[in-house]
Motif scaffolding. Structure first.
Motif, PDB file in Angstrom:
ATOM      1  N   PRO A 127      -6.201   2.154  -0.837  1.00 33.87           N
ATOM      2  CA  PRO A 127      -6.476   0.722  -0.708  1.00 33.87           C
ATOM      3  C   PRO A 127      -6.007  -0.058  -1.929  1.00 33.87           C
ATOM      4  O   PRO A 127      -5.752   0.505  -2.995  1.00 33.87           O
ATOM      5  N   VAL A 128      -5.894  -1.374  -1.753  1.00 35.20           N
ATOM      6  CA  VAL A 128      -5.551  -2.273  -2.850  1.00 35.20           C
ATOM      7  C   VAL A 128      -6.842  -2.636  -3.583  1.00 35.20           C
ATOM      8  O   VAL A 128      -7.832  -3.003  -2.953  1.00 35.20           O
TER       9      VAL A 128
ATOM     10  N   TRP B  40      -3.914   6.550   3.103  1.00 38.76           N
ATOM     11  CA  TRP B  40      -3.556   5.300   2.451  1.00 38.76           C
ATOM     12  C   TRP B  40      -4.472   5.020   1.270  1.00 38.76           C
ATOM     13  O   TRP B  40      -5.688   5.234   1.334  1.00 38.76           O
TER      14      TRP B  40
ATOM     15  N   MET C 102      -8.332  -2.653   2.338  1.00 41.36           N
ATOM     16  CA  MET C 102      -7.243  -2.212   3.202  1.00 41.36           C
ATOM     17  C   MET C 102      -7.169  -3.166   4.382  1.00 41.36           C
ATOM     18  O   MET C 102      -8.174  -3.431   5.047  1.00 41.36           O
TER      19      MET C 102
ATOM     20  N   VAL D 161       0.849  -1.183   0.000  1.00 39.77           N
ATOM     21  CA  VAL D 161       0.000   0.000   0.000  1.00 39.77           C
ATOM     22  C   VAL D 161       0.889   1.239   0.000  1.00 39.77           C
ATOM     23  O   VAL D 161       2.005   1.225   0.510  1.00 39.77           O
TER      24      VAL D 161
ATOM     25  N   PHE E 290      -1.243  -5.852   5.143  1.00 39.33           N
ATOM     26  CA  PHE E 290      -0.363  -5.192   4.183  1.00 39.33           C
ATOM     27  C   PHE E 290       0.788  -4.457   4.872  1.00 39.33           C
ATOM     28  O   PHE E 290       1.776  -4.118   4.229  1.00 39.33           O
TER      29      PHE E 290
ATOM     30  N   VAL F  37      -7.891   6.145   5.320  1.00 40.18           N
ATOM     31  CA  VAL F  37      -7.897   5.404   4.055  1.00 40.18           C
ATOM     32  C   VAL F  37      -8.728   6.173   3.033  1.00 40.18           C
ATOM     33  O   VAL F  37      -9.865   6.572   3.309  1.00 40.18           O
TER      34      VAL F  37
END
Length: 239
Positions: free
Chosen positions: A84-85, A82, A96, A75, A100, A127
């Motif tokens: 998220p993936v 952040w 998230m 991430v 990670f 996030v």
């Protein structure tokens, strides 16, 4: 100091402002399928055309990245927090997870309470989710300060409700007739359904496949889609 708090509150509103509904997934103990249900609900809602995020704050064992085959993802941060993936070919699920950020999967287990609670609050507020129809929050098993921290951080936002995952065996004498269903009757809350154990469900999670699309003839399929539909119906009534 007051000005700083106002700025922080504004930042919190910004990152969750585009999230229409937040759903907590809880369990009284580990190993009952809480993270599995979180993942399958996300897939079912995604397949219903909804934009879905998963916030995995299960510090005891963040397994959702592995279930979605993104455990090796990294991430990074943007101006608002952040990023998220994004999971799947269509990138329709944003994930998230504490997983990670750990060098080893068991690192978070030995953290003391204040560090865990601070991280959960940071996860909730920092996030950059963007626009989501649903944010599913996979919490640690049991009841602890971590749950209180999660609920307190989410309280100002669009909290739709919570799903409690349990097993069908006897609990106490009060609930000796039917596990989760009797528990729901006793508590006066809706019983969403019973998901049968299916080796295909386990296989799909181990291989990172979309169970909802790959195994429509499974006995678990109608149960999962029924639960997702009830959540959709509840979200429409609350809108």
């Amino acid at each position: 100091m007051r000005r700083g708090n106002m700025e922080e509150t504004a930042g919190e509103r910004t990152n969750l402002a585009g999230v229409r509904h937040i759903l907590l997934v809880l369990s009284g103990k580990g190993g009952v399928g809480k993270s599995t249900l979180s993942t399958e609900l996300a897939l079912a809602l995604r397949n219903a055309g909804k934009r879905v995020g998963i916030l995995d704050v299960d510090l005891c064992g963040p397994s959702i990245p592995r279930m979605l085959r993104v455990q090796d993802s990294a991430v990074h941060q943007c101006d608002s927090g952040w990023v998220p993936v994004f999971v799947g070919q269509d990138k329709a699920i944003a994930l998230m997870s504490i997983g990670f950020l750990l060098e080893r999967p068991d690192d978070a287990v030995v953290w003391r309470g204040p560090k865990k609670n601070a991280l959960i609050k940071q996860f909730v507020t920092d996030v950059a989710w963007g626009d989501l129809d649903f944010l599913i929050v996979d919490t640690p098993p049991g009841t602890s300060d971590e749950h209180i921290s999660t609920v307190e951080a989410l309280r100002p936002h669009h909290l739709l409700g919570a799903v409690l995952v349990t097993t069908p065996q006897e609990c106490t004498n009060i609930f000796s007739k039917g596990g989760g269903e009797e528990l729901a009757k006793h508590a006066g809350v809706p019983f969403l359904g019973c998901v049968p154990l299916d080796p295909q469900l386990t296989q799909s999670l181990e291989e990172g496949k979309d169970f909802i699309q790959e195994f429509p003839k499974s006995s678990a399929f109608p149960a999962l889609t029924h639960i997702a539909q009830q959540i959709l119906d509840t979200s429409q009534r609350s809108s």
